[in-house]
Design a protein around this motif. Structure first.
Motif, PDB file in Angstrom:
ATOM      1  N   UNK A 277      18.508  -5.052   8.218  1.00  0.00           N
ATOM      2  CA  UNK A 277      19.271  -3.941   7.184  1.00  0.00           C
ATOM      3  C   UNK A 277      19.283  -2.872   7.804  1.00  0.00           C
ATOM      4  N   UNK A 278      20.704  -2.592   7.179  1.00  0.00           N
ATOM      5  CA  UNK A 278      21.310  -1.434   7.544  1.00  0.00           C
ATOM      6  C   UNK A 278      21.878  -0.312   6.277  1.00  0.00           C
ATOM      7  N   UNK A 279      21.769   0.735   6.613  1.00  0.00           N
ATOM      8  CA  UNK A 279      22.630   1.236   5.008  1.00  0.00           C
ATOM      9  C   UNK A 279      23.032   2.857   4.787  1.00  0.00           C
ATOM     10  N   UNK A 280      22.478   3.198   3.957  1.00  0.00           N
ATOM     11  CA  UNK A 280      22.807   4.680   4.310  1.00  0.00           C
ATOM     12  C   UNK A 280      22.786   5.520   2.776  1.00  0.00           C
ATOM     13  N   UNK A 281      22.239   6.490   3.004  1.00  0.00           N
ATOM     14  CA  UNK A 281      21.139   7.420   1.616  1.00  0.00           C
ATOM     15  C   UNK A 281      21.998   8.676   1.741  1.00  0.00           C
ATOM     16  N   UNK A 282      22.092   9.348   0.606  1.00  0.00           N
ATOM     17  CA  UNK A 282      22.178  10.717   0.986  1.00  0.00           C
ATOM     18  C   UNK A 282      21.356  11.672  -0.193  1.00  0.00           C
TER      19      UNK A 282
ATOM     20  N   UNK B  75      22.469   4.101  -1.414  1.00  0.00           N
ATOM     21  CA  UNK B  75      24.395   4.613  -1.248  1.00  0.00           C
ATOM     22  C   UNK B  75      24.390   3.556  -1.490  1.00  0.00           C
ATOM     23  N   UNK B  76      24.763   2.440  -0.914  1.00  0.00           N
ATOM     24  CA  UNK B  76      24.665   1.407   0.111  1.00  0.00           C
ATOM     25  C   UNK B  76      23.857   0.777   1.166  1.00  0.00           C
ATOM     26  N   UNK B  77      23.337  -0.362   0.812  1.00  0.00           N
ATOM     27  CA  UNK B  77      22.766  -0.836   2.353  1.00  0.00           C
ATOM     28  C   UNK B  77      23.545  -2.838   2.677  1.00  0.00           C
ATOM     29  N   UNK B  78      23.724  -2.832   4.229  1.00  0.00           N
ATOM     30  CA  UNK B  78      24.462  -5.040   4.241  1.00  0.00           C
ATOM     31  C   UNK B  78      22.955  -4.981   5.273  1.00  0.00           C
ATOM     32  N   UNK B  79      22.426  -6.303   4.713  1.00  0.00           N
ATOM     33  CA  UNK B  79      21.904  -7.044   5.650  1.00  0.00           C
ATOM     34  C   UNK B  79      22.156  -7.845   6.684  1.00  0.00           C
TER      35      UNK B  79
ATOM     36  N   UNK C  93      29.138  -6.849  16.963  1.00  0.00           N
ATOM     37  CA  UNK C  93      29.393  -6.722  18.311  1.00  0.00           C
ATOM     38  C   UNK C  93      28.942  -5.211  18.912  1.00  0.00           C
ATOM     39  N   UNK C  94      29.064  -4.828  17.679  1.00  0.00           N
ATOM     40  CA  UNK C  94      29.026  -3.205  18.310  1.00  0.00           C
ATOM     41  C   UNK C  94      28.378  -2.451  17.508  1.00  0.00           C
ATOM     42  N   UNK C  95      27.018  -3.399  16.596  1.00  0.00           N
ATOM     43  CA  UNK C  95      25.970  -2.805  16.219  1.00  0.00           C
ATOM     44  C   UNK C  95      26.325  -1.400  15.321  1.00  0.00           C
ATOM     45  N   UNK C  96      26.990  -1.455  14.720  1.00  0.00           N
ATOM     46  CA  UNK C  96      27.487  -0.087  14.116  1.00  0.00           C
ATOM     47  C   UNK C  96      27.941  -0.851  12.208  1.00  0.00           C
ATOM     48  N   UNK C  97      27.519   0.646  11.483  1.00  0.00           N
ATOM     49  CA  UNK C  97      27.772   0.049  10.333  1.00  0.00           C
ATOM     50  C   UNK C  97      28.695   1.054   9.572  1.00  0.00           C
ATOM     51  N   UNK C  98      29.664   1.468   9.067  1.00  0.00           N
ATOM     52  CA  UNK C  98      30.726   1.903   8.190  1.00  0.00           C
ATOM     53  C   UNK C  98      30.244   2.315   7.160  1.00  0.00           C
TER      54      UNK C  98
END
Length: 118
Positions: free
Chosen positions: A33-38, A48-52, A74-79
């Motif tokens: 999973x990737x995500x954002x914390x603040x 803040x938010x996560x996405x698996x 494809x870009x290995x990028x999370x927004x």
């Protein structure tokens, strides 16, 4: 090892929008999973938010309905799309990658400042 590079922070007026990006590189195949914390000054780091890897999302209560997390595999990028920003959203935003191999490993980006003026 996983390397994370964030971009997109800045100064915005209340009610405005910003989009944060986080590009992952290195051993990305085990990222669960990737995500954002603040973290705001004087406060603890918060979700803040996560996405698996399967696309399931989770949001902190304070951002539900205003922020949207998405990923481009494809870009290995999370927004993180942030709308209707409030002064209380002001913080350093950190990208996170969670790797699960026997146990959890957390990787963090360097952080990007988001400042919302009233």
């Amino acid at each position: 090892q996983v390397q994370l590079v964030e971009s997109g922070g800045g100064l915005v007026q209340a009610g405005g929008s910003l989009r944060l990006s986080c590009a992952a590189s290195g051993n990305i195949f085990n990222i669960n999973a990737m995500g954002w914390y603040r973290q705001a000054p004087g406060k603890q780091r918060e979700l803040v938010a996560t996405i698996t890897s399967g696309g399931s999302t989770n949001y902190g209560d304070s951002v539900k309905g205003r922020f949207t997390i998405s990923r481009d595999n494809a870009k290995n990028t999370v927004y993180l799309r942030m709308n209707s920003l409030k002064p209380e959203d002001t913080a350093v935003y950190y990208c996170n990658a969670a790797v699960l191999v026997l146990r959890r490993y957390d990787y963090w980006g360097q952080g990007t400042q988001v400042t919302v003026s009233s």
